[in-house]
Design an enzyme around this catalytic site. Sequence first.
Site, short mmCIF file in Angstrom:
data_model
loop_
_atom_site.label_atom_id
_atom_site.label_comp_id
_atom_site.label_asym_id
_atom_site.label_seq_id
_atom_site.Cartn_x
_atom_site.Cartn_y
_atom_site.Cartn_z
N ASP A 79 -10.00 -6.28 -2.37
CA ASP A 79 -9.40 -5.16 -1.64
C ASP A 79 -10.49 -4.24 -1.13
OD1 ASP A 79 -7.99 -2.78 -0.88
OD2 ASP A 79 -6.32 -3.42 -2.13
N HIS A 85 -6.97 -6.38 1.27
CA HIS A 85 -5.94 -5.35 1.13
C HIS A 85 -4.60 -5.74 1.75
CE1 HIS A 85 -4.43 -1.33 0.38
NE2 HIS A 85 -4.04 -1.25 1.65
N SER A 92 0.83 -1.21 0.00
CA SER A 92 0.00 0.00 0.00
C SER A 92 0.87 1.26 0.00
CB SER A 92 -0.96 -0.04 1.20
OG SER A 92 -2.01 0.88 1.02
#
Length: 253
Positions: A195, A226, A96
């Site tokens: 996600d 995620h 991320s």
Amino acid sequence: MSKIKLPQPFLFEAGPRAVLLLHAYTGSANDVRMLGRHLQREGYTVYAPNFSGHASERFEDILDLGGTDKWLEDAKEATQFLRNKGYDQIAVLGLSLGGIVATRALERGDYIGGGSFNSPIMNIGESRVPAAFVNYYRNFNKRLGMPAEEIEAAMPRIKEKMTQQMETITQFSKEVIDELNKIKVPYYIASSGKDELIDSINGAVLRDALLPFTTVDYQAFPDMSHVITVGANRDSFEESVTTFLEKLNWKEG
């Protein structure tokens, strides 16, 4: 208020091939600890720092002590840490936010390869990160024993600071996009189909943006969420990362 055990950076030493792992926004080195152990078992030395403002008893430190410039500097210092230990061939990968920083590092530094997992570099679709941040803030401080009224009283301040930081991260991502052509080493992308924080199309769009400049190993995981690095069904993800790393042009000896 209660005390909690704070996550620590880790260095798992094995062979001469080094991997730098960078964690997610609001996260810590714990985000990538299981992947680190897996790679260590495969013979890699793995280092994961905590970004500035993270892994603190004051959750608001992310907003006050963190920022894209500091996080990029954290990655540079972590890279130098590995080099000082004698590891001169390093791959950098991030989850991320960590993926945005890792990609910037690849544009600016000397790495053998790298990539990102569920990273919103391309800013496609609606982000659920701001709402998640508010929930993390509430839950974290509730665990510390902060009164509910004190938590709610802080919300306007927290939301304002967070909005400003989100704008900074978005601008940072745009700068990364503008220099994707500087990445000449192999790049890995993991994209989760379930996600819950970013649109899963971000990975495919990033792949297409990179393909004119370098080789891309794009892996889609339809049933993963995620934080792919800690999912119960992460085996195939971990194996794909190992396969990517094995193909890099390591020069031992």
